[in-house]
Each structure stands twice: as structure tokens, then as C-alpha cells.
Design an enzyme around this catalytic site. Sequence first.
Site, short mmCIF file in Angstrom:
data_model
loop_
_atom_site.label_atom_id
_atom_site.label_comp_id
_atom_site.label_asym_id
_atom_site.label_seq_id
_atom_site.Cartn_x
_atom_site.Cartn_y
_atom_site.Cartn_z
CB SER A 115 23.81 18.06 -4.41
OG SER A 115 23.01 18.01 -3.26
CE1 TYR A 151 28.18 19.00 -1.41
CE2 TYR A 151 25.82 19.31 -1.12
CZ TYR A 151 26.88 18.60 -1.63
OH TYR A 151 26.63 17.49 -2.38
CE LYS A 164 28.96 18.54 -5.17
NZ LYS A 164 29.86 17.70 -6.00
#
Length: 320
Positions: free
Chosen positions: A117, A141, A145
Amino acid sequence: MTWLITGGAGYIGAHVVRAMLDAGEEAVVYDDLSTGIAERVPEGVPLEIGSTLDGERLARVIGDRGVTGVVHLAAKKQVGESVELPLHYYRENVEGLRTLLSAVTDAGVASFVFSSSAAVYGMPDVALVTEDTPCLPMSPYGETKLVGEWLVRATGRATGLSTASLRYFNVAGAATPELADTGVFNLVPMVFEKLSENAPPRVFGADYPTPDGTCVRDYIHVVDLAEAHVATARRLRETPGTDLTLNIGRGDGVSVREMIDRVNALTGHTLPPVVVDRRPGDPARVVASADRIATELGWRARYGVEDMITSAWAGWTKRR
Ligand code: WQD
């Protein structure tokens, strides 16, 4: 060659499955259906319901189905939720990936595509973000990643697994109404939701250092994104020992205000947006340099914002 597509019942994963089939590849879906929808999996494609934390089941599926490559999309992806539940995010996104990579390397699978991402960059201070722009994620988050990319690369170097991490920018649109995003967590569906309630869409802050004061993003059609996965998967198969990190965007910045104006125009709405407080943690501008993937794979986006909005709207109106 059979591709195991984890998260293949999700919004993006189902588009990857569709693009793989269109390209003549074989696909098997592995999904725990926590947010995925079984009906998104096309007929003829096996759906294995399971968690990426279940190594035994993964090993069985990989063996029984003759899996030779993996596209790993199964993950938790809500930035705000990850701030509340970091342990859950690290378990699902990092431990789930570690478990999968362990099964993959034990079975001698050749290729691994990892869904990453733009969140790995955090608040980039450059007009166009290249893959060499420093990664400073701003949320658990984004951290999961980035750690995931490290784990994928290290595993590739240690075992010869061919790997790629694809850094998605802001994904929108749908191939068909049935495959549209059902979540209301991103700008386009959040605007649709307000319009459907006859309420004005909200702009989260209009005092950013950008031309119209609202945040600028790089929106990418999910069909283009899915095709980038096919191009990547084929490269990994053809070139053992590959290690790629690629932005997937269009290199075109669009402001929140421009997006809302386009949504209004394309869906026949007239309510002007209201400006509300900034949403904490939002960077002013995140726009990809899409040069590396063009050079490496010859891939570039085909669709623009209008196609993203109209196809997403077709999905939105169909399910309501
Ligand atoms: C876009 C812009 C909002 C709704 C996040 C993750 C990223 C990726 C995609 C996961 C922002 C503004 C939004 C509204 C608004 N996630 N906005 N009014 O934050 O760029 O990216 O989702 O896989 O990692 O960080 O996307 O769609 O939430 O917001 O003004 O009603 O729209 O403030 O500037 P974002 P988004």
C-alpha cells in the site's frame, strides 16, 4: 500454472481473479470470508474457506491444488481500526503472511505477489512518490504492510522465491456492479452514501497546502490494478529470482474537491460539499510516480476518474 489468490473473495481480490482468468491463467481462491463474499468468486474457480493463520490448511490446499504461484491480498485494511487494534492487525497481516510464506517455501512454490500500500510512505514530502522515497508509515496498518514487504523480500533472498510487492494508491471503480466495493471507508463510497441520504458530501479539511486547499490523491481503477497483478505474476514466472517493489498509480493528482465535483456531475447530484474538520493523520498530497512499473513491465493505467466513478456508482445503485 495455478495461482492461489488469498483474499480472492474481496473487492480487489475478486478483480484479480477475473483478470487472471481473462489472461488464461488458472486460479484458486483462499479466503476466510470475514469481509469477502463467496458470490464474488466466479463459477469454476475453487473457493477454499480458511484463514492465513492456519498453516496446515494452507499446506494442504497448496499441495492438493498444485499451486505454483501465490497472489496474497488477504489482510485487514482499515487505517483507523488498526490504530485501535494494533495487535489484531499485526497478527492478521504479519503473522498471517509469515504462516503463508512458510507453507509456500515448504511446498517449493515459485512466485509470490504481495499486496502492499501507499500507506507505507506515510506523509511523503515530494510531488511524486517513487519507490525509493523513504517509508515512514503513520499507522499500524501501514507498518504491517512495510514489515510485510521486508518479510517477503528476505524470504525471496533466502529461498529463491520470486517476489513482488505492489504498493496500491487509492483504488476505486468496479469491473461489474457485482464486484463493486461494499465497504464505505473511502472517499468515493463515502460521497455516494451522503448523496443517497440527500446530505451534502463532506470535505475533511480545506486548509491544506494544495491548489484548492483539499487533499490530493492518485486514484487508480481497480481493473487497471488487477491487470498490473497479472503482468507482475507473469514476470515472476518468467524470471526466477525476481525481486520487485512497484507503485501502482496513475501519476495524476486529483483533489478531494475535484473528486466530489466529478461525482456530483456524473451522478446528477447538485448538493455542494461542506467543509468539516481535517481527519487526523491525512497527508496533504500522495501521488505516485508510475514510471518504474511502466519501465519494468510495460504496464500503465488505461482508465481515468470518470470510469472509476461511473462504474462504482453502477455498483452502488444496484445493491441499494
Ligand atoms: C481520500 C481523501 C480524505 C472521505 C486510505 C489509506 C490507504 C489505502 C486507501 C488501504 C482524504 C478525504 C474522504 C470523505 C473526504 N488503504 N475524504 N471526505 O486516506 O487517501 O487512503 O485508503 O488499503 O492506505 O490510507 O483514502 O479514500 O479514505 O480518503 O474529504 O467523506 O478523501 O480526508 O484526503 P486515503 P480515503
